[in-house]
Design an enzyme around this catalytic site. Structure first.
Site, PDB file in Angstrom:
ATOM      1  N   ARG A 151      12.321  -0.650  10.230  1.00 47.89           N
ATOM      2  CA  ARG A 151      11.337  -0.131  11.266  1.00 47.89           C
ATOM      3  C   ARG A 151      11.479  -1.216  12.505  1.00 47.89           C
ATOM      4  O   ARG A 151      11.486  -2.415  12.400  1.00 47.89           O
ATOM      5  CB  ARG A 151      10.066  -0.388  10.677  1.00 47.89           C
ATOM      6  CG  ARG A 151       9.264   1.170  10.026  1.00 47.89           C
ATOM      7  CD  ARG A 151       8.102   1.030   9.345  1.00 47.89           C
ATOM      8  NE  ARG A 151       7.120   0.229  10.161  1.00 47.89           N
ATOM      9  CZ  ARG A 151       6.040   0.159   9.769  1.00 47.89           C
ATOM     10  NH1 ARG A 151       5.430   0.783   8.438  1.00 47.89           N
ATOM     11  NH2 ARG A 151       4.827  -0.289  10.351  1.00 47.89           N
TER      12      ARG A 151
ATOM     13  N   ARG B 165      12.573  -5.316   5.166  1.00 40.35           N
ATOM     14  CA  ARG B 165      12.083  -4.014   4.208  1.00 40.35           C
ATOM     15  C   ARG B 165      12.919  -3.072   5.012  1.00 40.35           C
ATOM     16  O   ARG B 165      13.279  -3.122   6.060  1.00 40.35           O
ATOM     17  CB  ARG B 165      10.544  -3.746   4.903  1.00 40.35           C
ATOM     18  CG  ARG B 165      10.097  -2.699   4.394  1.00 40.35           C
ATOM     19  CD  ARG B 165       8.423  -2.532   4.334  1.00 40.35           C
ATOM     20  NE  ARG B 165       8.138  -2.481   5.816  1.00 40.35           N
ATOM     21  CZ  ARG B 165       6.867  -2.101   5.889  1.00 40.35           C
ATOM     22  NH1 ARG B 165       5.781  -2.121   4.895  1.00 40.35           N
ATOM     23  NH2 ARG B 165       6.277  -1.979   7.190  1.00 40.35           N
TER      24      ARG B 165
ATOM     25  N   ARG C  80      -8.562   0.571  10.406  1.00 38.02           N
ATOM     26  CA  ARG C  80      -8.050  -0.566  10.793  1.00 38.02           C
ATOM     27  C   ARG C  80      -9.237  -1.409  11.360  1.00 38.02           C
ATOM     28  O   ARG C  80      -8.827  -2.409  11.816  1.00 38.02           O
ATOM     29  CB  ARG C  80      -6.923  -0.336  11.672  1.00 38.02           C
ATOM     30  CG  ARG C  80      -5.654   0.182  11.009  1.00 38.02           C
ATOM     31  CD  ARG C  80      -4.979  -0.829  10.354  1.00 38.02           C
ATOM     32  NE  ARG C  80      -3.717  -1.006  10.792  1.00 38.02           N
ATOM     33  CZ  ARG C  80      -2.534  -0.540  10.265  1.00 38.02           C
ATOM     34  NH1 ARG C  80      -2.458   0.827   9.778  1.00 38.02           N
ATOM     35  NH2 ARG C  80      -1.330  -0.912  10.710  1.00 38.02           N
TER      36      ARG C  80
ATOM     37  N   LYS D 132       0.895  -1.176   0.057  1.00 37.85           N
ATOM     38  CA  LYS D 132       0.168   0.120  -0.137  1.00 37.85           C
ATOM     39  C   LYS D 132       0.855   1.138  -0.039  1.00 37.85           C
ATOM     40  O   LYS D 132       0.671   2.253  -0.906  1.00 37.85           O
ATOM     41  CB  LYS D 132      -0.865   0.156   0.985  1.00 37.85           C
ATOM     42  CG  LYS D 132      -1.899  -1.088   1.485  1.00 37.85           C
ATOM     43  CD  LYS D 132      -2.648  -0.866   2.614  1.00 37.85           C
ATOM     44  CE  LYS D 132      -1.854  -0.647   4.211  1.00 37.85           C
ATOM     45  NZ  LYS D 132      -1.276  -1.813   4.522  1.00 37.85           N
TER      46      LYS D 132
ATOM     47  N   ARG E  25       1.147  -8.191  14.257  1.00 36.35           N
ATOM     48  CA  ARG E  25       0.396  -7.147  13.368  1.00 36.35           C
ATOM     49  C   ARG E  25      -0.278  -8.099  12.373  1.00 36.35           C
ATOM     50  O   ARG E  25      -1.415  -7.700  12.006  1.00 36.35           O
ATOM     51  CB  ARG E  25       1.409  -6.385  12.589  1.00 36.35           C
ATOM     52  CG  ARG E  25       1.980  -5.283  13.439  1.00 36.35           C
ATOM     53  CD  ARG E  25       3.584  -4.655  12.985  1.00 36.35           C
ATOM     54  NE  ARG E  25       3.196  -4.155  11.706  1.00 36.35           N
ATOM     55  CZ  ARG E  25       4.253  -3.866  10.678  1.00 36.35           C
ATOM     56  NH1 ARG E  25       5.341  -4.332  11.094  1.00 36.35           N
ATOM     57  NH2 ARG E  25       3.961  -3.028   9.842  1.00 36.35           N
TER      58      ARG E  25
HETATM   59  P1  AMP Z   1       1.602   0.907   9.582  1.00 36.83           P
HETATM   60  O1  AMP Z   1       2.504   1.763   9.297  1.00 36.83           O
HETATM   61  O2  AMP Z   1       0.190   1.197   8.752  1.00 36.83           O
HETATM   62  O3  AMP Z   1       2.080  -0.427   9.381  1.00 36.83           O
HETATM   63  O4  AMP Z   1       1.321   1.073  11.342  1.00 36.83           O
HETATM   64  C1  AMP Z   1       2.149   0.788  11.766  1.00 36.83           C
HETATM   65  C2  AMP Z   1       1.480   0.827  13.608  1.00 36.83           C
HETATM   66  O5  AMP Z   1       0.826   1.950  13.867  1.00 36.83           O
HETATM   67  C3  AMP Z   1       0.301  -0.218  13.334  1.00 36.83           C
HETATM   68  O6  AMP Z   1       0.887  -1.590  14.263  1.00 36.83           O
HETATM   69  C4  AMP Z   1      -0.540   0.467  14.845  1.00 36.83           C
HETATM   70  O7  AMP Z   1       0.048   0.133  16.170  1.00 36.83           O
HETATM   71  C5  AMP Z   1      -0.346   1.839  14.282  1.00 36.83           C
HETATM   72  N1  AMP Z   1      -1.601   2.207  13.520  1.00 36.83           N
HETATM   73  C6  AMP Z   1      -1.220   2.748  12.375  1.00 36.83           C
HETATM   74  N2  AMP Z   1      -2.576   3.229  11.846  1.00 36.83           N
HETATM   75  C7  AMP Z   1      -3.608   2.850  12.883  1.00 36.83           C
HETATM   76  C8  AMP Z   1      -4.833   2.833  12.730  1.00 36.83           C
HETATM   77  N3  AMP Z   1      -5.505   3.232  11.829  1.00 36.83           N
HETATM   78  N4  AMP Z   1      -5.322   2.654  13.871  1.00 36.83           N
HETATM   79  C9  AMP Z   1      -4.785   2.027  15.055  1.00 36.83           C
HETATM   80  N5  AMP Z   1      -3.247   1.873  15.035  1.00 36.83           N
HETATM   81  C10 AMP Z   1      -2.598   2.290  13.864  1.00 36.83           C
END
Ligand code: AMP
Length: 213
Positions: free
Chosen positions: A159, A125, A88, A15, A170
């Site tokens: 990361r 990554r 989410r 994405k 996750r």
């Molecule tokens: P991402 O970069 O989208 O993989 O998000 C990394 C982490 O940020 C996730 O594992 C959550 O802990 C938090 N996170 C990101 N977006 C959300 C969301 N919309 N709602 C809740 N937690 C989020």
């Protein structure tokens, strides 16, 4: 007003990569709640301190926090957006429609991919700390080790939550939350699924065909 895009898909499904390609080539605004939260952690803000542990565990941050961040950083008058990493869960999907998009046209694109391959993608990554270009040390390494092909930056960041244990959590969180979100957009009639198993150029082309502009 332009159609707003909502990217859905597992962690590592591509994405973010496709969103940054659309941002560069088709002038979309890209809003990633994960990036906004990581920026808060990097700043050392009160909010950052609050979410640091949660993110390190792979769990979701509370809806109130992410919704507020989204509202603060999104202005639809600036043009068309890609929402990446939001919603989410089903409550977030409803809030996105009610609070942010209201009656603006939107399209949800689901990045369809075998979740079994995502763990390898994520642990390998690396993201350029300067321009955000995403690499994979196995499938898409930078031409010169440790140096970003695009901007020459030398901070290729791994990361903190891209380690095996957190990736597993996750993925579990994703699997337990995605079905109602898909159903929500299916019922609204604005969901399209894209085969996301190919390379980023291939997936980018598929997404461009769908959005047709
Ligand atoms: P991402 O970069 O989208 O993989 O998000 C990394 C982490 O940020 C996730 O594992 C959550 O802990 C938090 N996170 C990101 N977006 C959300 C969301 N919309 N709602 C809740 N937690 C989020």
């Amino acid at each position: 007003m332009a159609t707003q895009l909502i990217f859905l898909g597992g962690p590592g499904s591509g994405k973010g990569t496709v969103a940054s390609m659309l941002k560069n080539k088709k002038s979309y605004q890209h809003i990633s709640t994960g990036d906004l939260l990581r920026a808060e952690i990097d700043k050392g803000s009160e909010l950052g301190l609050k979410v640091k542990e949660i993110m390190a565990s792979g769990a979701l941050v509370s809806d109130d926090i992410v919704l507020q961040l989204l509202k603060d950083n999104c202005n639809l008058d600036l043009g068309r957006y890609i929402f990446d990493g939001f919603p989410r869960n089903i409550d977030q999907a409803r809030s996105l429609d009610k609070v942010v998009l209201q009656d603006v046209k939107s399209l949800a694109i689901y990045f369809d991919i075998d979740l079994g391959i995502l763990k390898d993608r994520l642990v390998n990554r690396r993201t350029c700390g300067d321009c955000g270009t995403i690499y994979n040390l196995v499938f898409k390494p930078p031409k010169k080790e440790g140096v970003c092909d695009k901007c020459g930056g030398t901070r290729l960041v791994h990361r903190k939550d891209d380690n095996e244990e957190t990736v597993e959590s996750r993925l579990k969180v994703f699997m337990s939350t995605i079905s109602p979100i898909i159903e929500y957009y299916e019922k609204k009639g604005n969901l399209v699924k894209v085969d996301a198993s190919g390379g980023s150029e291939d997936v980018f082309k598929k997404v461009c065909t769908i959005i047709e502009d």
